[in-house]
Design a protein around this motif. Sequence first.
Motif, PDB file in Angstrom:
ATOM      1  N   LEU A   1      -3.292  14.141  10.462  1.00  0.00           N
ATOM      2  CA  LEU A   1      -3.459  15.286   9.829  1.00  0.00           C
ATOM      3  C   LEU A   1      -3.118  15.274   8.155  1.00  0.00           C
ATOM      4  O   LEU A   1      -3.993  15.967   7.532  1.00  0.00           O
ATOM      5  CB  LEU A   1      -2.609  16.418  10.193  1.00  0.00           C
ATOM      6  N   ASP A   2      -1.973  14.392   8.017  1.00  0.00           N
ATOM      7  CA  ASP A   2      -1.822  14.437   6.437  1.00  0.00           C
ATOM      8  C   ASP A   2      -3.105  13.649   5.637  1.00  0.00           C
ATOM      9  O   ASP A   2      -3.441  13.811   4.556  1.00  0.00           O
ATOM     10  CB  ASP A   2      -0.617  13.278   6.314  1.00  0.00           C
ATOM     11  N   ASP A   3      -3.716  12.692   6.566  1.00  0.00           N
ATOM     12  CA  ASP A   3      -5.066  12.011   5.826  1.00  0.00           C
ATOM     13  C   ASP A   3      -5.824  12.933   5.310  1.00  0.00           C
ATOM     14  O   ASP A   3      -6.988  12.630   4.570  1.00  0.00           O
ATOM     15  CB  ASP A   3      -5.301  10.925   6.979  1.00  0.00           C
ATOM     16  N   LEU A   4      -6.056  14.204   6.366  1.00  0.00           N
ATOM     17  CA  LEU A   4      -7.259  14.902   6.119  1.00  0.00           C
ATOM     18  C   LEU A   4      -6.786  16.079   5.107  1.00  0.00           C
ATOM     19  O   LEU A   4      -7.725  16.976   4.985  1.00  0.00           O
ATOM     20  CB  LEU A   4      -7.613  15.484   7.448  1.00  0.00           C
ATOM     21  N   LEU A   5      -5.673  16.084   4.451  1.00  0.00           N
ATOM     22  CA  LEU A   5      -5.025  17.025   3.974  1.00  0.00           C
ATOM     23  C   LEU A   5      -5.437  16.733   2.076  1.00  0.00           C
ATOM     24  O   LEU A   5      -4.613  15.539   1.854  1.00  0.00           O
ATOM     25  CB  LEU A   5      -3.709  17.528   4.138  1.00  0.00           C
TER      26      LEU A   5
ATOM     27  N   ARG B   1       2.360  17.523  -1.895  1.00  0.00           N
ATOM     28  CA  ARG B   1       2.591  17.033  -3.225  1.00  0.00           C
ATOM     29  C   ARG B   1       1.665  16.556  -3.915  1.00  0.00           C
ATOM     30  O   ARG B   1       0.862  15.868  -3.249  1.00  0.00           O
ATOM     31  CB  ARG B   1       3.947  15.966  -3.651  1.00  0.00           C
ATOM     32  N   SER B   2       1.031  17.071  -5.128  1.00  0.00           N
ATOM     33  CA  SER B   2      -0.149  16.792  -5.707  1.00  0.00           C
ATOM     34  C   SER B   2      -0.133  15.248  -6.329  1.00  0.00           C
ATOM     35  O   SER B   2      -1.353  14.717  -6.358  1.00  0.00           O
ATOM     36  CB  SER B   2       0.000  17.485  -7.150  1.00  0.00           C
ATOM     37  N   ASP B   3       1.157  14.792  -6.026  1.00  0.00           N
ATOM     38  CA  ASP B   3       1.128  13.163  -6.515  1.00  0.00           C
ATOM     39  C   ASP B   3       1.069  12.350  -5.332  1.00  0.00           C
ATOM     40  O   ASP B   3       1.253  11.069  -5.189  1.00  0.00           O
ATOM     41  CB  ASP B   3       2.264  12.507  -7.319  1.00  0.00           C
ATOM     42  N   ALA B   4       0.941  12.826  -4.193  1.00  0.00           N
ATOM     43  CA  ALA B   4       0.850  12.123  -2.891  1.00  0.00           C
ATOM     44  C   ALA B   4      -0.483  11.550  -2.727  1.00  0.00           C
ATOM     45  O   ALA B   4      -1.461  12.555  -2.449  1.00  0.00           O
ATOM     46  CB  ALA B   4       1.354  12.966  -1.680  1.00  0.00           C
ATOM     47  N   PRO B   5      -0.912  10.255  -2.569  1.00  0.00           N
ATOM     48  CA  PRO B   5      -2.143   9.932  -2.415  1.00  0.00           C
ATOM     49  C   PRO B   5      -2.618   9.992  -0.977  1.00  0.00           C
ATOM     50  O   PRO B   5      -1.805   9.899  -0.083  1.00  0.00           O
ATOM     51  CB  PRO B   5      -1.963   8.363  -2.930  1.00  0.00           C
ATOM     52  N   ASN B   6      -3.911  10.170  -0.868  1.00  0.00           N
ATOM     53  CA  ASN B   6      -4.443  10.032   0.437  1.00  0.00           C
ATOM     54  C   ASN B   6      -4.980   8.554   0.657  1.00  0.00           C
ATOM     55  O   ASN B   6      -6.000   8.163   0.152  1.00  0.00           O
ATOM     56  CB  ASN B   6      -5.662  11.119   0.727  1.00  0.00           C
ATOM     57  N   ASP B   7      -4.281   7.900   1.746  1.00  0.00           N
ATOM     58  CA  ASP B   7      -4.571   6.554   1.781  1.00  0.00           C
ATOM     59  C   ASP B   7      -5.041   6.089   3.299  1.00  0.00           C
ATOM     60  O   ASP B   7      -5.077   5.035   3.384  1.00  0.00           O
ATOM     61  CB  ASP B   7      -3.694   5.653   1.217  1.00  0.00           C
ATOM     62  N   GLY B   8      -5.308   7.211   3.963  1.00  0.00           N
ATOM     63  CA  GLY B   8      -5.598   6.862   5.259  1.00  0.00           C
ATOM     64  C   GLY B   8      -7.139   7.170   5.731  1.00  0.00           C
ATOM     65  O   GLY B   8      -7.322   6.763   7.085  1.00  0.00           O
TER      66      GLY B   8
END
Length: 211
Positions: free
Chosen positions: A139-143, A203-210
């Motif tokens: 879910l984090d990957d899709l957010l 967090r805005s600085d959390a990258p999406n890397d999945g």
Amino acid sequence: MGHLLCQPHPTTGWHRHPALFAAVRDLLAGVVEPRLLSYGCSTGEEALSLYEVLPNAHVTAIDINPRSIRLARRLAARLAVERVTFVCAGAPPDPALIERFDAVFCLSVLRHARLESELPESCAAILPFARAQLLMHQLDDLLKPGGYLVMWGSNFRLCDTDLASRYATIPTPGCKPHCGPFYTANDRRADAADTAEFVFRKRSDAPNDGL
């Protein structure tokens, strides 16, 4: 994305989370057409209720049960709702889900009735913590960074996962605490009796890397 079966019961209903949906509506007030994901949508009432609260949204609703998705699509057609898309989850990833959402809803999915009725000291034989954490990673990957993860009706807490540092908890007045039991990273039952943490901002600085 693949869909991990956690909650084995497809029970749902209309307007079960009015305070929670209203809180997210207010948080997304500045987004013209927010994109929402309802994960584990069952027969569609949750996703359609969400759309009634945020009629400017595009809602993607997924479930692992083909029969539930068929019923959800019939319900949406009967109500002439066109901005809610129902997808039967599976692997390989569904092309419709290779996008990022402004809010992801995971309601009454990361739980199991046996954990609540039997209160075992360990959840490993019923619903292991690792499975719940893997689903949260999906879910984090899709957010989107800055988006909202909404969890309710869970036997697992975001604060116990390795994703905790990527999120800030958003207070949700009017949403009553959810009772446990809760299980932690070693599959053991936590001492906590309830939680009022339901909405989390990535967090805005959390990258999406999945993806």
